[in-house]
Design a protein around this motif. Structure first.
Motif, PDB file in Angstrom:
ATOM      1  N   GLU A  53      42.862 -21.375  24.009  1.00 29.21           N
ATOM      2  CA  GLU A  53      42.038 -22.423  24.457  1.00 29.21           C
ATOM      3  C   GLU A  53      41.262 -22.041  25.802  1.00 29.21           C
ATOM      4  OE1 GLU A  53      42.399 -27.141  25.907  1.00 29.21           O
ATOM      5  OE2 GLU A  53      44.076 -26.051  25.166  1.00 29.21           O
ATOM      6  N   ARG A  54      41.742 -21.204  26.595  1.00 31.79           N
ATOM      7  CA  ARG A  54      41.126 -20.826  28.054  1.00 31.79           C
ATOM      8  C   ARG A  54      40.653 -19.275  27.992  1.00 31.79           C
ATOM      9  NH1 ARG A  54      38.847 -24.578  29.896  1.00 31.79           N
ATOM     10  NH2 ARG A  54      38.636 -23.311  31.793  1.00 31.79           N
ATOM     11  N   THR A  55      41.242 -18.492  26.998  1.00 29.37           N
ATOM     12  CA  THR A  55      40.863 -16.992  27.304  1.00 29.37           C
ATOM     13  C   THR A  55      40.766 -16.478  25.837  1.00 29.37           C
ATOM     14  OG1 THR A  55      43.264 -16.589  27.333  1.00 29.37           O
ATOM     15  CG2 THR A  55      42.112 -16.884  29.510  1.00 29.37           C
ATOM     16  N   LYS A  56      40.074 -15.376  25.778  1.00 31.66           N
ATOM     17  CA  LYS A  56      39.825 -14.508  24.713  1.00 31.66           C
ATOM     18  C   LYS A  56      40.093 -13.095  25.028  1.00 31.66           C
ATOM     19  CE  LYS A  56      36.862 -13.581  20.573  1.00 31.66           C
ATOM     20  NZ  LYS A  56      35.413 -13.765  20.024  1.00 31.66           N
ATOM     21  N   GLN A  57      40.941 -12.207  24.438  1.00 29.30           N
ATOM     22  CA  GLN A  57      41.071 -11.030  24.662  1.00 29.30           C
ATOM     23  C   GLN A  57      40.808 -10.132  23.602  1.00 29.30           C
ATOM     24  OE1 GLN A  57      42.236 -10.496  27.852  1.00 29.30           O
ATOM     25  NE2 GLN A  57      42.552 -12.843  27.985  1.00 29.30           N
ATOM     26  N   GLU A  58      40.029  -9.122  23.631  1.00 26.62           N
ATOM     27  CA  GLU A  58      39.525  -8.330  22.323  1.00 26.62           C
ATOM     28  C   GLU A  58      39.709  -6.813  22.539  1.00 26.62           C
ATOM     29  OE1 GLU A  58      35.599  -7.909  19.528  1.00 26.62           O
ATOM     30  OE2 GLU A  58      35.919  -9.712  20.735  1.00 26.62           O
ATOM     31  N   ALA A  59      40.508  -6.082  21.724  1.00 27.33           N
ATOM     32  CA  ALA A  59      40.328  -4.564  21.774  1.00 27.33           C
ATOM     33  C   ALA A  59      39.961  -4.096  20.419  1.00 27.33           C
ATOM     34  CB  ALA A  59      41.808  -4.040  22.283  1.00 27.33           C
ATOM     35  N   THR A  60      38.966  -3.084  20.558  1.00 31.59           N
ATOM     36  CA  THR A  60      38.583  -2.278  19.360  1.00 31.59           C
ATOM     37  C   THR A  60      38.773  -0.885  19.517  1.00 31.59           C
ATOM     38  OG1 THR A  60      37.158  -4.126  18.924  1.00 31.59           O
ATOM     39  CG2 THR A  60      36.696  -2.075  17.462  1.00 31.59           C
ATOM     40  N   LEU A  61      39.309  -0.179  18.476  1.00 30.01           N
ATOM     41  CA  LEU A  61      39.313   1.308  18.405  1.00 30.01           C
ATOM     42  C   LEU A  61      38.821   2.009  17.426  1.00 30.01           C
ATOM     43  CD1 LEU A  61      40.482   3.987  19.606  1.00 30.01           C
ATOM     44  CD2 LEU A  61      42.612   3.584  18.341  1.00 30.01           C
ATOM     45  N   LYS A  62      37.881   2.746  17.277  1.00 29.57           N
ATOM     46  CA  LYS A  62      37.157   3.467  16.123  1.00 29.57           C
ATOM     47  C   LYS A  62      37.440   4.913  16.313  1.00 29.57           C
ATOM     48  CE  LYS A  62      33.376   0.000  16.506  1.00 29.57           C
ATOM     49  NZ  LYS A  62      32.054  -0.115  16.612  1.00 29.57           N
ATOM     50  N   ALA A  63      37.682   5.560  15.279  1.00 26.55           N
ATOM     51  CA  ALA A  63      37.668   6.985  15.081  1.00 26.55           C
ATOM     52  C   ALA A  63      36.981   7.454  14.136  1.00 26.55           C
ATOM     53  CB  ALA A  63      39.324   7.399  14.898  1.00 26.55           C
ATOM     54  N   TYR A  64      36.223   8.639  14.381  1.00 29.30           N
ATOM     55  CA  TYR A  64      35.306   9.294  13.322  1.00 29.30           C
ATOM     56  C   TYR A  64      35.905  10.739  13.083  1.00 29.30           C
ATOM     57  CZ  TYR A  64      32.605   5.190  14.349  1.00 29.30           C
ATOM     58  OH  TYR A  64      32.136   3.915  14.646  1.00 29.30           O
ATOM     59  N   PHE A  65      35.855  11.433  11.935  1.00 28.46           N
ATOM     60  CA  PHE A  65      36.390  12.705  11.829  1.00 28.46           C
ATOM     61  C   PHE A  65      35.776  13.350  10.897  1.00 28.46           C
ATOM     62  CE2 PHE A  65      39.260  16.034  10.325  1.00 28.46           C
ATOM     63  CZ  PHE A  65      39.256  16.838  11.426  1.00 28.46           C
ATOM     64  N   ALA A  66      35.339  14.315  10.811  1.00 26.11           N
ATOM     65  CA  ALA A  66      34.522  15.387   9.804  1.00 26.11           C
ATOM     66  C   ALA A  66      35.104  16.977   9.940  1.00 26.11           C
ATOM     67  CB  ALA A  66      33.158  15.005   9.703  1.00 26.11           C
ATOM     68  N   SER A  67      35.145  17.460   8.709  1.00 27.56           N
ATOM     69  CA  SER A  67      35.422  18.840   8.638  1.00 27.56           C
ATOM     70  C   SER A  67      34.768  19.564   7.504  1.00 27.56           C
ATOM     71  CB  SER A  67      36.736  19.232   8.487  1.00 27.56           C
ATOM     72  OG  SER A  67      37.297  18.715   7.503  1.00 27.56           O
ATOM     73  N   GLU A  68      34.324  20.638   7.662  1.00 27.40           N
ATOM     74  CA  GLU A  68      34.040  21.493   6.577  1.00 27.40           C
ATOM     75  C   GLU A  68      34.479  22.729   6.415  1.00 27.40           C
ATOM     76  OE1 GLU A  68      29.587  21.687   6.948  1.00 27.40           O
ATOM     77  OE2 GLU A  68      28.999  19.673   7.076  1.00 27.40           O
ATOM     78  N   LYS A  69      34.952  22.985   5.388  1.00 24.85           N
ATOM     79  CA  LYS A  69      35.961  24.423   5.077  1.00 24.85           C
ATOM     80  C   LYS A  69      37.072  24.546   6.255  1.00 24.85           C
ATOM     81  CE  LYS A  69      31.918  26.647   2.579  1.00 24.85           C
ATOM     82  NZ  LYS A  69      31.133  27.693   2.734  1.00 24.85           N
ATOM     83  N   SER A  70      37.667  23.577   6.427  1.00 21.10           N
ATOM     84  CA  SER A  70      38.802  23.641   7.330  1.00 21.10           C
ATOM     85  C   SER A  70      38.311  23.633   8.848  1.00 21.10           C
ATOM     86  CB  SER A  70      39.776  24.677   7.178  1.00 21.10           C
ATOM     87  OG  SER A  70      39.200  25.825   7.398  1.00 21.10           O
ATOM     88  N   GLN A  71      36.882  23.476   9.126  1.00 19.92           N
ATOM     89  CA  GLN A  71      36.353  23.587  10.468  1.00 19.92           C
ATOM     90  C   GLN A  71      35.896  22.165  10.753  1.00 19.92           C
ATOM     91  OE1 GLN A  71      33.287  26.345  10.921  1.00 19.92           O
ATOM     92  NE2 GLN A  71      33.083  25.901  13.216  1.00 19.92           N
ATOM     93  N   THR A  72      36.463  21.787  12.085  1.00 16.13           N
ATOM     94  CA  THR A  72      36.090  20.474  12.383  1.00 16.13           C
ATOM     95  C   THR A  72      34.711  20.350  12.937  1.00 16.13           C
ATOM     96  OG1 THR A  72      38.167  20.049  13.255  1.00 16.13           O
ATOM     97  CG2 THR A  72      36.572  18.497  14.008  1.00 16.13           C
TER      98      THR A  72
END
Length: 247
Positions: free
Chosen positions: A63-82
């Motif tokens: 009613e009085r507060t709002k807490q928000e947390a967001t975690l994003k992760a992106y990962f890519a690799s080509e021929k076992s190389q990040t």
């Protein structure tokens, strides 16, 4: 006689209980909501690849507060190389007033292959709900902040100096319910500083497919006015994810 009275009394007492708890009774909505999503990503700009991405969001709204947390992760690799590795953490705490709210916010980015390998922004200010209906929601925010950018290393500058800037942050958060099971969301954020300016558009279309499962198409476009030499000003990330919501 007593043996007959006891079962009859228990049977009669069951009727008020049924009246108080009807068969279709559901628990009241919780203050806590969590979203977890994962899927395919397509990158253009400083990174051109396709791979995995994930996102987790936690919201605790009272009613009085709002807490928000967001975690994003992106990962890519080509021929076992990040080729791409990026993490974003967004934290915001709102204290609700009679009209609007005051907030404190932190945005942190670690990008191994980006033009800036580390970006940290702390801000605070005032926000209010310009539109708040069942189908349409629009909130606006404004406040000062501090930004820390660490440019990526290069052959010419192997040990770059961090950029520190006082900024003014403005944001608009829009949500439109298109149909009962689909919605369009868009967040537009501008950071204006003495040394650099950025503009970020984060938008997505979400369609419920089964109960708490939804299909989500997202696009994140970030424009940075001043970037290190050899880097592009605009980065775009397009995602196609499956999302699950905990309530």
């Amino acid at each position: 006689m007593l043996k007959a009275i006891v079962p009859i009394s228990l049977f009669c007492l069951s009727f008020p209980a049924l009246a108080l708890v009807p068969p279709d009774y559901q628990e009241p909505p919780s203050d806590f909501t969590a979203e977890i999503e994962a899927g395919l990503q397509l990158n253009t700009g400083n990174n051109e690849s396709s791979s995995f991405n994930g996102r987790t969001q936690l919201i605790y709204d009272t009613e009085r507060t709002k807490q928000e947390a967001t975690l994003k992760a992106y990962f890519a690799s080509e021929k076992s190389q990040t080729t791409s590795e990026k993490y974003e953490l967004q934290l915001q705490s709102n204290y609700k007033l009679t009209k609007g709210y005051v907030f404190g916010r932190g945005d942190f980015t670690w990008d191994q292959f980006g033009s800036y390998t580390q970006i940290s922004t702390l801000s605070s200010g005032y926000g209010f709900n310009a539109i708040s209906s069942y189908k349409t929601k629009l909130s606006l925010e404004i406040g000062p902040g501090y930004r820390y950018n660490l440019p990526a290393e290069s052959v010419d500058i192997p040990d770059p100096d961090a950029e520190k800037d006082i900024i003014l942050r403005t944001a608009a958060k829009f949500s439109q319910k298109l149909q009962e099971y689909s919605s369009l969301n868009a967040d537009l954020t501008a950071e204006v500083g003495e040394n650099n300016n950025t503009l970020t558009l984060d938008m997505n279309y979400k369609n419920l497919v089964f109960q708490d499962w939804a299909f989500k198409i997202g696009m994140n476009i970030k424009y940075t006015e001043a970037v290190p030499e050899g880097s592009q000003q605009t980065d775009t990330i397009t995602t196609f994810n499956l999302l699950y919501t905990f309530r």
